[in-house]
Motif scaffolding. Structure first.
Motif, PDB file in Angstrom:
ATOM      1  N   GLY A 171      49.669  56.396  32.272  1.00 35.34           N
ATOM      2  CA  GLY A 171      48.503  55.649  32.718  1.00 35.34           C
ATOM      3  C   GLY A 171      48.887  54.403  33.478  1.00 35.34           C
ATOM      4  N   ASN A 172      47.930  53.489  33.598  1.00 37.26           N
ATOM      5  CA  ASN A 172      48.125  52.259  34.349  1.00 37.26           C
ATOM      6  C   ASN A 172      47.673  51.082  33.486  1.00 37.26           C
ATOM      7  N   SER A 173      48.610  50.255  33.062  1.00 39.62           N
ATOM      8  CA  SER A 173      48.314  49.164  32.131  1.00 39.62           C
ATOM      9  C   SER A 173      47.424  48.082  32.735  1.00 39.62           C
ATOM     10  N   THR A 174      47.239  48.084  34.056  1.00 40.14           N
ATOM     11  CA  THR A 174      46.388  47.070  34.684  1.00 40.14           C
ATOM     12  C   THR A 174      44.916  47.467  34.689  1.00 40.14           C
ATOM     13  N   ASN A 175      44.609  48.700  34.306  1.00 37.17           N
ATOM     14  CA  ASN A 175      43.212  49.124  34.261  1.00 37.17           C
ATOM     15  C   ASN A 175      42.466  48.325  33.193  1.00 37.17           C
ATOM     16  N   PRO A 176      41.241  47.883  33.470  1.00 43.33           N
ATOM     17  CA  PRO A 176      40.500  47.036  32.534  1.00 43.33           C
ATOM     18  C   PRO A 176      40.311  47.636  31.142  1.00 43.33           C
ATOM     19  N   LYS A 195      53.539  61.702  17.817  1.00 45.45           N
ATOM     20  CA  LYS A 195      54.147  60.473  18.316  1.00 45.45           C
ATOM     21  C   LYS A 195      53.849  60.343  19.812  1.00 45.45           C
ATOM     22  N   LEU A 196      53.547  59.119  20.228  1.00 49.37           N
ATOM     23  CA  LEU A 196      53.181  58.885  21.621  1.00 49.37           C
ATOM     24  C   LEU A 196      54.297  58.167  22.377  1.00 49.37           C
ATOM     25  N   GLN A 197      54.469  58.551  23.628  1.00 50.04           N
ATOM     26  CA  GLN A 197      55.422  57.906  24.529  1.00 50.04           C
ATOM     27  C   GLN A 197      54.630  57.332  25.691  1.00 50.04           C
ATOM     28  N   TYR A 198      54.599  55.999  25.820  1.00 52.40           N
ATOM     29  CA  TYR A 198      53.796  55.355  26.849  1.00 52.40           C
ATOM     30  C   TYR A 198      54.587  55.202  28.140  1.00 52.40           C
ATOM     31  N   LEU A 199      54.004  55.671  29.227  1.00 49.76           N
ATOM     32  CA  LEU A 199      54.666  55.600  30.529  1.00 49.76           C
ATOM     33  C   LEU A 199      53.705  54.968  31.535  1.00 49.76           C
ATOM     34  N   ASP A 200      54.104  53.819  32.078  1.00 52.00           N
ATOM     35  CA  ASP A 200      53.236  53.045  32.953  1.00 52.00           C
ATOM     36  C   ASP A 200      53.485  53.396  34.422  1.00 52.00           C
ATOM     37  N   VAL A 201      52.415  53.717  35.133  1.00 48.27           N
ATOM     38  CA  VAL A 201      52.506  54.021  36.563  1.00 48.27           C
ATOM     39  C   VAL A 201      51.681  52.992  37.329  1.00 48.27           C
ATOM     40  N   LEU A 202      52.375  52.053  37.969  1.00 43.64           N
ATOM     41  CA  LEU A 202      51.707  51.003  38.725  1.00 43.64           C
ATOM     42  C   LEU A 202      51.767  51.248  40.223  1.00 43.64           C
ATOM     43  N   ASP A 203      52.671  52.151  40.617  1.00 46.10           N
ATOM     44  CA  ASP A 203      52.941  52.392  42.031  1.00 46.10           C
ATOM     45  C   ASP A 203      53.263  53.874  42.200  1.00 46.10           C
ATOM     46  N   PRO A 204      53.011  54.465  43.367  1.00 45.05           N
ATOM     47  CA  PRO A 204      53.328  55.888  43.572  1.00 45.05           C
ATOM     48  C   PRO A 204      54.770  56.262  43.225  1.00 45.05           C
ATOM     49  N   LYS A 205      55.696  55.351  43.457  1.00 46.16           N
ATOM     50  CA  LYS A 205      57.109  55.664  43.175  1.00 46.16           C
ATOM     51  C   LYS A 205      57.370  55.800  41.674  1.00 46.16           C
ATOM     52  N   ASP A 206      56.422  55.301  40.847  1.00 49.88           N
ATOM     53  CA  ASP A 206      56.592  55.383  39.394  1.00 49.88           C
ATOM     54  C   ASP A 206      56.244  56.756  38.832  1.00 49.88           C
ATOM     55  N   ILE A 207      55.567  57.588  39.632  1.00 44.80           N
ATOM     56  CA  ILE A 207      55.083  58.877  39.123  1.00 44.80           C
ATOM     57  C   ILE A 207      56.243  59.793  38.731  1.00 44.80           C
ATOM     58  N   GLU A 208      57.162  59.994  39.654  1.00 42.05           N
ATOM     59  CA  GLU A 208      58.309  60.868  39.353  1.00 42.05           C
ATOM     60  C   GLU A 208      59.164  60.287  38.232  1.00 42.05           C
ATOM     61  N   THR A 209      59.307  58.975  38.225  1.00 42.60           N
ATOM     62  CA  THR A 209      60.073  58.302  37.170  1.00 42.60           C
ATOM     63  C   THR A 209      59.445  58.572  35.806  1.00 42.60           C
ATOM     64  N   ALA A 210      58.123  58.533  35.742  1.00 45.35           N
ATOM     65  CA  ALA A 210      57.412  58.766  34.487  1.00 45.35           C
ATOM     66  C   ALA A 210      57.657  60.174  33.962  1.00 45.35           C
ATOM     67  N   PHE A 211      57.612  61.160  34.841  1.00 46.87           N
ATOM     68  CA  PHE A 211      57.837  62.533  34.386  1.00 46.87           C
ATOM     69  C   PHE A 211      59.293  62.766  33.967  1.00 46.87           C
ATOM     70  N   ARG A 212      60.222  62.098  34.638  1.00 44.01           N
ATOM     71  CA  ARG A 212      61.624  62.199  34.208  1.00 44.01           C
ATOM     72  C   ARG A 212      61.793  61.603  32.819  1.00 44.01           C
ATOM     73  N   VAL A 224      47.214  62.508  30.837  1.00 40.01           N
ATOM     74  CA  VAL A 224      47.118  61.678  32.040  1.00 40.01           C
ATOM     75  C   VAL A 224      45.824  60.875  31.984  1.00 40.01           C
ATOM     76  N   LEU A 225      45.969  59.546  32.014  1.00 37.99           N
ATOM     77  CA  LEU A 225      44.817  58.654  31.901  1.00 37.99           C
ATOM     78  C   LEU A 225      44.257  58.267  33.264  1.00 37.99           C
ATOM     79  N   ASN A 226      43.115  57.577  33.210  1.00 37.33           N
ATOM     80  CA  ASN A 226      42.448  57.117  34.429  1.00 37.33           C
ATOM     81  C   ASN A 226      43.327  56.116  35.175  1.00 37.33           C
ATOM     82  N   SER A 227      43.546  56.370  36.447  1.00 38.03           N
ATOM     83  CA  SER A 227      44.353  55.481  37.279  1.00 38.03           C
ATOM     84  C   SER A 227      44.138  55.808  38.757  1.00 38.03           C
TER      85      SER A 227
END
Length: 329
Positions: A171-176, A195-212, A224-227
């Protein structure tokens, strides 16, 4: 006393008649509505058409009896405040917002122009309105109940993948409404022993990093959360989920219907956009946002894509499949 001649009376009558006729010929002001979105409008054509349909049902003809100023940040949240300011400068009568970043930007740009939310997750928690029943300011519209739905999505994901013990939450931690959504997901995760693993996507380049990171963390599935970023790159998100062979639950139907993702459970966003037109109509006819209660969702839908399931070798349990409002085969 001076007598008034017939000629004077005729002149006065003629002036009056011509004045009334001229006034009748004055064109009525055509209302202008600004529609503000963070993601590209080309990604949400069904939602745009639903809003237009709602206006048509109320008798409005775009370009004739109503003008819509369409504005999109094309998936770049930093551009949204500038677009909101632009709509204020244009002196639109109403601003319709498609999502939290757009609503926040519009709120910061004006406290006088009415703002209609089409799909706000938690309008009270984000401070957009004082309460659902009495918004109290210049903002009203429709809520998606996003926090409450987060837990339900995780439950369905666990039903589809019963052995899942680790779920990556992207998801995106900046979302209200991010914190409130996570709170509901965590409550569900505790009950499901996940168990949850939190992966923050703030920029398009973060998407592939998150899946890795999800693969490295041995995630069994993805939520996949609202973003706006994830929505704008939904095809890439879906492709990476398939490549990683991770069952994924998405927050928006476009991920499944348009990009070929696995599952979506949530509010019918198209229905919310169509209903947003009723707020536009009421405000144009004199109602104020402060007195128009925020409406909650009336229609929910569960979409399952069997083609996507086959791609990753997943079998959807029959008891889950029968609950699908739409099954893509």
């Amino acid at each position: 006393m001076k007598k008034v001649g017939w000629s004077s009376i005729l002149v006065a009558t003629l002036v009056l008649v011509l004045g009334v006729a001229a006034e009748a010929q004055q064109p009525k002001k055509v209302p202008r509505v600004g529609y503000l979105a963070t993601i590209s409008l080309s990604i949400i054509p069904a939602r745009i058409e639903a809003f237009r349909q709602g206006l048509r049902e109320l008798g409005y003809v775009e370009g004739k009896s109503i003008v819509i100023e369409w504005r999109s940040a094309e998936g770049k949240p930093a551009r949204v405040p500038g677009l909101a300011t632009e709509l204020v400068r244009l002196k639109v009568d109403i601003i319709v917002t498609a999502g939290s970043p757009a609503t926040r930007a519009a709120k910061e740009a004006t406290n006088t122009i009415p703002i209609v939310m089409t799909n706000e997750g938690d309008p009270v928690g984000t401070g957009f309105v004082a309460s659902l029943a009495r918004p109290g300011g210049n903002i009203t519209g429709l809520s998606t109940l996003a926090p409450e739905l987060g837990g339900k999505r995780l439950e369905i994901l666990k039903e589809v993948v019963p052995k899942a013990s680790r779920v990556a939450v992207i998801g995106n931690s900046t979302n209200p409404d991010y914190a409130q959504v996570l709170k509901e997901i965590e409550l569900a995760a505790g009950a499901l022993k996940v168990k949850l693993q939190y992966l923050d996507v703030l920029d398009p380049k973060d998407i592939e990093t998150a899946f890795r990171a999800a693969a490295k963390g041995r995630a069994d599935a993805v939520l996949v959360l609202n973003s706006p970023v994830l929505h704008s790159y939904q095809t890439q998100v879906v492709d990476l989920a398939v490549k990683s062979r991770l069952p994924a639950m998405y927050d928006r139907p476009e991920f499944v219907k348009e990009a070929g993702g696995l599952m979506n459970y949530g509010v019918s966003i198209n229905d919310l956009d169509r209903r947003a037109a009723t707020y536009v109509d009421k405000i144009l006819k004199g109602r104020t946002p402060a007195d128009l209660p925020v409406e909650q969702p009336m229609r929910f839908e569960f979409i399952v894509n069997l083609k996507a399931a086959k791609q990753i070798g997943l079998t959807i349990p029959p008891n889950v499949l029968v609950r699908g409002d739409k099954v893509i085969r």
